[in-house]
Scaffold this motif. Structure first.
Motif, short mmCIF file in Angstrom:
data_model
loop_
_atom_site.label_atom_id
_atom_site.label_comp_id
_atom_site.label_asym_id
_atom_site.label_seq_id
_atom_site.Cartn_x
_atom_site.Cartn_y
_atom_site.Cartn_z
N HIS A 226 -0.18 -71.54 4.85
CA HIS A 226 1.01 -71.18 3.73
C HIS A 226 0.95 -69.50 3.92
O HIS A 226 -0.19 -68.90 3.55
CB HIS A 226 0.46 -71.63 2.21
N HIS B 169 -8.45 -72.00 -1.59
CA HIS B 169 -7.70 -71.01 -1.31
C HIS B 169 -7.78 -69.70 -0.59
O HIS B 169 -7.39 -68.71 -1.24
CB HIS B 169 -6.47 -70.92 -2.73
N THR B 170 -8.64 -69.71 0.30
CA THR B 170 -9.23 -68.38 0.81
C THR B 170 -8.24 -67.76 1.57
O THR B 170 -7.91 -68.80 2.56
CB THR B 170 -10.45 -68.72 1.51
N MET C 112 -9.63 -74.67 2.22
CA MET C 112 -8.63 -75.08 1.32
C MET C 112 -8.71 -75.31 0.10
O MET C 112 -7.69 -75.07 -0.86
CB MET C 112 -8.22 -76.50 1.89
N GLU D 36 -3.26 -74.69 4.25
CA GLU D 36 -2.79 -75.62 3.37
C GLU D 36 -3.09 -77.05 3.85
O GLU D 36 -3.54 -77.84 3.13
CB GLU D 36 -1.09 -75.73 3.55
N THR E 132 -3.03 -68.98 3.86
CA THR E 132 -4.09 -69.57 3.27
C THR E 132 -3.88 -71.04 3.97
O THR E 132 -2.68 -71.52 4.26
CB THR E 132 -4.23 -70.15 1.93
#
Length: 114
Positions: free
Chosen positions: A80, A52-53, A49, A70, A68
């Motif tokens: 997301h 944002h991988t 998280m 969230e 990703t």
């Protein structure tokens, strides 16, 4: 009439006690109970998280969700997605997940070219 309180002599009782155990085994501390969780899963989600991988989440029915993470809780993940609406996945529907960067390695493994 005065009544006298009779108290026993405590020094006699001290002599009759069991001797204290002084073996090394007696002084060792007992191991605590193992924790229910190692928090490895939580740490993994937090890391993904924060970075944002982009992830690929494979569901038990074979569908793949790309996006990703969230947020998460004990039983769900919110993913997301840029090309589709965000989705809330129950963890019991997830078969496994991996980083989208590792996707080309998985394709090579499946085709037999390593």
């Amino acid at each position: 009439m005065n009544r006298k309180l009779i108290r026993p002599d405590l020094t006699e009782l001290k002599d009759h006690r069991h001797p204290t155990v002084t073996t090394p085994k007696h002084f060792q501390k007992r191991r605590g109970i193992a924790p229910d969780q190692t928090n490895a899963e939580c740490n993994y989600y937090l890391k993904q998280m924060a970075n944002h991988t982009p992830m690929v989440i494979v569901l038990k029915d074979g569908d793949q969700i790309r996006g990703t993470i969230e947020w998460y809780d004990r039983s769900a993940l919110k993913v997301h997605r840029s090309d589709a609406p965000n989705i809330l996945l129950m963890k019991d529907t997830v078969k496994y997940m991996y980083k989208e960067d590792d996707d080309h390695y998985r394709e090579e493994d499946e085709s037999g070219n390593v």
